[in-house]
Structure formats: C-alpha cells, structure tokens
Design a protein around this motif. Structure first.
Motif, PDB file in Angstrom:
ATOM      1  N   MET A 152     -10.636   5.805 -15.374  1.00 44.21           N
ATOM      2  CA  MET A 152     -10.146   6.151 -15.635  1.00 44.21           C
ATOM      3  C   MET A 152      -9.543   7.609 -15.029  1.00 44.21           C
ATOM      4  O   MET A 152      -8.143   7.569 -13.595  1.00 44.21           O
ATOM      5  CB  MET A 152      -8.809   6.386 -16.673  1.00 44.21           C
ATOM      6  N   VAL A 153      -9.708   8.327 -15.330  1.00 46.17           N
ATOM      7  CA  VAL A 153      -9.791   9.955 -14.348  1.00 46.17           C
ATOM      8  C   VAL A 153      -9.792   9.121 -12.649  1.00 46.17           C
ATOM      9  O   VAL A 153      -8.877   9.958 -11.834  1.00 46.17           O
ATOM     10  CB  VAL A 153     -10.717  10.903 -14.803  1.00 46.17           C
ATOM     11  N   ASP A 154     -10.782   8.368 -12.313  1.00 49.41           N
ATOM     12  CA  ASP A 154     -10.995   8.410 -11.052  1.00 49.41           C
ATOM     13  C   ASP A 154     -10.071   7.684 -10.523  1.00 49.41           C
ATOM     14  O   ASP A 154      -9.411   7.736  -8.855  1.00 49.41           O
ATOM     15  CB  ASP A 154     -12.273   7.880 -11.580  1.00 49.41           C
ATOM     16  N   ARG A 155      -9.475   6.866 -11.184  1.00 48.27           N
ATOM     17  CA  ARG A 155      -8.377   5.671 -10.623  1.00 48.27           C
ATOM     18  C   ARG A 155      -7.277   6.294 -10.783  1.00 48.27           C
ATOM     19  O   ARG A 155      -6.074   6.693  -9.826  1.00 48.27           O
ATOM     20  CB  ARG A 155      -8.267   4.532 -11.918  1.00 48.27           C
ATOM     21  N   LEU A 156      -7.206   7.347 -11.426  1.00 52.58           N
ATOM     22  CA  LEU A 156      -5.652   8.136 -11.315  1.00 52.58           C
ATOM     23  C   LEU A 156      -5.347   9.296  -9.818  1.00 52.58           C
ATOM     24  O   LEU A 156      -5.008   9.179  -9.058  1.00 52.58           O
ATOM     25  CB  LEU A 156      -5.143   9.186 -12.190  1.00 52.58           C
ATOM     26  N   ASN A 157      -7.166  10.419 -10.052  1.00 54.09           N
ATOM     27  CA  ASN A 157      -7.168  10.905  -8.814  1.00 54.09           C
ATOM     28  C   ASN A 157      -6.646   9.545  -7.697  1.00 54.09           C
ATOM     29  O   ASN A 157      -6.927  10.987  -6.556  1.00 54.09           O
ATOM     30  CB  ASN A 157      -8.382  11.909  -8.647  1.00 54.09           C
ATOM     31  N   ALA A 158      -7.741   8.838  -7.371  1.00 52.68           N
ATOM     32  CA  ALA A 158      -7.881   8.378  -6.387  1.00 52.68           C
ATOM     33  C   ALA A 158      -6.054   7.700  -5.525  1.00 52.68           C
ATOM     34  O   ALA A 158      -5.543   7.706  -5.163  1.00 52.68           O
ATOM     35  CB  ALA A 158      -8.254   6.290  -5.682  1.00 52.68           C
ATOM     36  N   LYS A 159      -5.396   7.093  -6.668  1.00 55.98           N
ATOM     37  CA  LYS A 159      -4.313   6.855  -6.808  1.00 55.98           C
ATOM     38  C   LYS A 159      -3.304   8.712  -5.908  1.00 55.98           C
ATOM     39  O   LYS A 159      -2.668   8.445  -5.141  1.00 55.98           O
ATOM     40  CB  LYS A 159      -2.854   6.511  -8.038  1.00 55.98           C
ATOM     41  N   CYS A 160      -3.721   9.558  -6.568  1.00 60.68           N
ATOM     42  CA  CYS A 160      -2.901  10.670  -5.999  1.00 60.68           C
ATOM     43  C   CYS A 160      -3.385  11.057  -4.533  1.00 60.68           C
ATOM     44  O   CYS A 160      -2.272  11.204  -4.105  1.00 60.68           O
ATOM     45  CB  CYS A 160      -3.053  12.223  -7.337  1.00 60.68           C
ATOM     46  N   ALA A 161      -4.498  10.782  -4.597  1.00 57.44           N
ATOM     47  CA  ALA A 161      -4.743  11.066  -3.231  1.00 57.44           C
ATOM     48  C   ALA A 161      -4.411   9.618  -2.138  1.00 57.44           C
ATOM     49  O   ALA A 161      -4.047  10.093  -0.682  1.00 57.44           O
ATOM     50  CB  ALA A 161      -6.573  11.034  -2.999  1.00 57.44           C
ATOM     51  N   ALA A 162      -4.178   8.867  -2.654  1.00 63.63           N
ATOM     52  CA  ALA A 162      -3.552   8.248  -1.195  1.00 63.63           C
ATOM     53  C   ALA A 162      -2.422   7.734  -0.981  1.00 63.63           C
ATOM     54  O   ALA A 162      -2.043   7.601  -0.782  1.00 63.63           O
ATOM     55  CB  ALA A 162      -3.820   6.353  -1.814  1.00 63.63           C
ATOM     56  N   SER A 163      -1.671   8.711  -1.980  1.00 64.23           N
ATOM     57  CA  SER A 163       0.210   8.695  -2.503  1.00 64.23           C
ATOM     58  C   SER A 163       0.539  10.412  -1.438  1.00 64.23           C
ATOM     59  O   SER A 163       1.158   9.889  -1.437  1.00 64.23           O
ATOM     60  CB  SER A 163       0.316   8.788  -3.559  1.00 64.23           C
ATOM     61  N   GLY A 164      -0.645  11.422  -1.948  1.00 67.67           N
ATOM     62  CA  GLY A 164      -0.242  12.635  -1.113  1.00 67.67           C
ATOM     63  C   GLY A 164       0.362  13.082  -2.314  1.00 67.67           C
ATOM     64  O   GLY A 164       1.213  14.034  -1.573  1.00 67.67           O
ATOM     65  N   ILE A 165      -0.059  12.903  -3.714  1.00 67.14           N
ATOM     66  CA  ILE A 165       0.580  13.566  -4.448  1.00 67.14           C
ATOM     67  C   ILE A 165       0.195  14.615  -4.939  1.00 67.14           C
ATOM     68  O   ILE A 165      -1.431  14.833  -4.811  1.00 67.14           O
ATOM     69  CB  ILE A 165       0.996  12.642  -6.172  1.00 67.14           C
ATOM     70  N   HIS A 166       0.809  15.848  -4.500  1.00 64.34           N
ATOM     71  CA  HIS A 166      -0.246  16.754  -4.871  1.00 64.34           C
ATOM     72  C   HIS A 166      -0.288  17.765  -6.024  1.00 64.34           C
ATOM     73  O   HIS A 166      -0.644  18.729  -6.211  1.00 64.34           O
ATOM     74  CB  HIS A 166       0.059  18.352  -3.464  1.00 64.34           C
ATOM     75  N   ASN A 167       0.461  17.439  -6.903  1.00 62.06           N
ATOM     76  CA  ASN A 167       0.809  18.426  -7.964  1.00 62.06           C
ATOM     77  C   ASN A 167       0.690  17.947  -9.470  1.00 62.06           C
ATOM     78  O   ASN A 167       0.921  17.757 -10.399  1.00 62.06           O
ATOM     79  CB  ASN A 167       2.953  18.679  -8.295  1.00 62.06           C
ATOM     80  N   THR A 168      -0.505  17.241  -9.063  1.00 58.53           N
ATOM     81  CA  THR A 168      -0.801  15.707 -10.103  1.00 58.53           C
ATOM     82  C   THR A 168      -2.706  15.530  -9.885  1.00 58.53           C
ATOM     83  O   THR A 168      -2.612  15.689  -8.787  1.00 58.53           O
ATOM     84  CB  THR A 168      -0.402  15.240 -10.411  1.00 58.53           C
ATOM     85  N   ARG A 169      -3.530  15.865 -11.082  1.00 57.14           N
ATOM     86  CA  ARG A 169      -4.680  15.775 -10.848  1.00 57.14           C
ATOM     87  C   ARG A 169      -5.525  15.383 -12.196  1.00 57.14           C
ATOM     88  O   ARG A 169      -4.255  14.858 -13.599  1.00 57.14           O
ATOM     89  CB  ARG A 169      -5.093  16.770 -10.830  1.00 57.14           C
TER      90      ARG A 169
END
Length: 203
Positions: A72-89
């Motif tokens: 689950m953690v890897d999936r959320l981090n991948a989403k943030c990287a793909a969408s350029g979301i910088h305030n979420t990890r």
C-alpha cells in the motif's frame, strides 16, 4: 488471528468504485468537521493507497500516510511521484507493534482501519501521543453491523462500533471535545452499512 494480505490487494485496490466514493465522502465530512489549515501537518493511519490522504493533502501543509502494508505504501508513493505531489509521502508503520518517532501532527486521520485493530484504546492512545496539544483526530469506521460487511473475516476484530462505544474509547484514550456522527453509508450485498466519523481534540 491472522492478518489479511493487503500487499496483494494494493495493485487493484482503487478499482473498486465503492471504496473510492467512501474515501471521498469521509474526506468531505472531515473538512466539514475539522478546521483544517494550510499551516497544518497531518497523518493518515491505515492510509492504504492514499484515497483519503490525497483528498486531504491540498488543505494541509504536509501529510504522511502510514500503513502496515508495504504494498500500500509503495502504491501511494508511486501515485505522488507520477502526479508531482510534493507535500505527501507514505511510510510503513505498524503502531500495534510499537511506537514511532514521527510527529507531532496537527491532524491524525484514519478511515476504515479501527475494526482491524485488536486493542482499541491503546491504539487511540498511541495516536493521541502523535498530536500537538490542541491537535485533532478524525476517525471514520463502520457503525455496528451483523458481520456481513466483510466477505473475508481475516484480520477483522470488530463488526463496527456504536456511537457510545467510540465516545467511551476516545475519552479513555485521553481525548476531549468528542463528537460522533453518521456521515455516509456503503451499499454492499443489497444492504446499507452506516459509517460513523468521530472527531476529538488532544487537550
């Protein structure tokens, strides 16, 4: 009792429209109930793939998703990287297995996680310890149900909670200004399952 394999479920987790809608409903209710601020740092415990985390993120300075499932953690981090979301990890963490050094936070959120936690009050006490004084908790979960909500009972320790139970648990964990209300419902198996949102403050 054994735990469900959430790592295996992570890749297809977001393909269930009912799950996506529930996270959106809970996020909307949290925004109505808690005075979120762009100066706040938040945490979403049991974040899964980040459906709730990412909905709350634009209203906060930062938010970290925590989950005991690395998938689950890897999936959320991948989403943030793909969408350029910088305030979420996202980070892997299991509060039931011991404390952690993160925080303090202004907001701790959690959705549909409490029924997977065996010892409710110690868990809530751990969450309180992650908050600034005056910080808020917002936790959503099933209202009491007959056990039919989960097709697979693996890792399910509670068939929902009553409002009175949640109020008592939060009070015993040291929270104040406790408010519990019905915010949405999930239709499943031709049955409606109400969802409660409990909000409270660390004194």
């Amino acid at each position: 009792m054994e735990r469900k394999d959430f790592d295996a479920a992570a890749l297809t987790w977001d393909e269930e429209p009912r799950r996506v809608q529930l996270a959106a409903d809970i996020a909307a209710a949290i925004k109505e109930s808690v005075p979120l601020s762009a100066d706040w740092d938040g945490m979403d415990y049991g974040c899964g793939t980040g459906l709730l985390t990412l909905d709350l993120a634009p209203a906060l300075r930062s938010i970290v998703g925590m989950d005991s499932s690395q998938g689950m953690v890897d999936r959320l981090n991948a989403k943030c990287a793909a969408s350029g979301i910088h305030n979420t990890r996202a980070v892997r963490c299991d509060l039931e297995q011991g404390g952690m050094s993160a925080g303090p936070f202004h907001l701790v959120a959690s959705a549909m996680t409490l029924h997977h936690i065996q010892e409710t009050v110690p868990f809530l006490t751990s969450l309180r310890g992650l908050l600034h004084p005056g910080g808020w908790i917002a936790l959503a979960d099933l209202e009491n149900e007959d056990g039919s909500f989960h097709d697979d009972q693996t890792g399910v320790f509670h068939h929902g909670f009553s409002r009175e139970e949640l109020e008592m648990f939060f009070a015993r964990a040291g929270f104040s200004s406790i408010a519990v209300r019905n915010v949405t419902a999930v239709r499943k198996h031709d049955q409606l399952y109400p969802i409660l949102l409990a909000v409270a403050v660390r004194p």
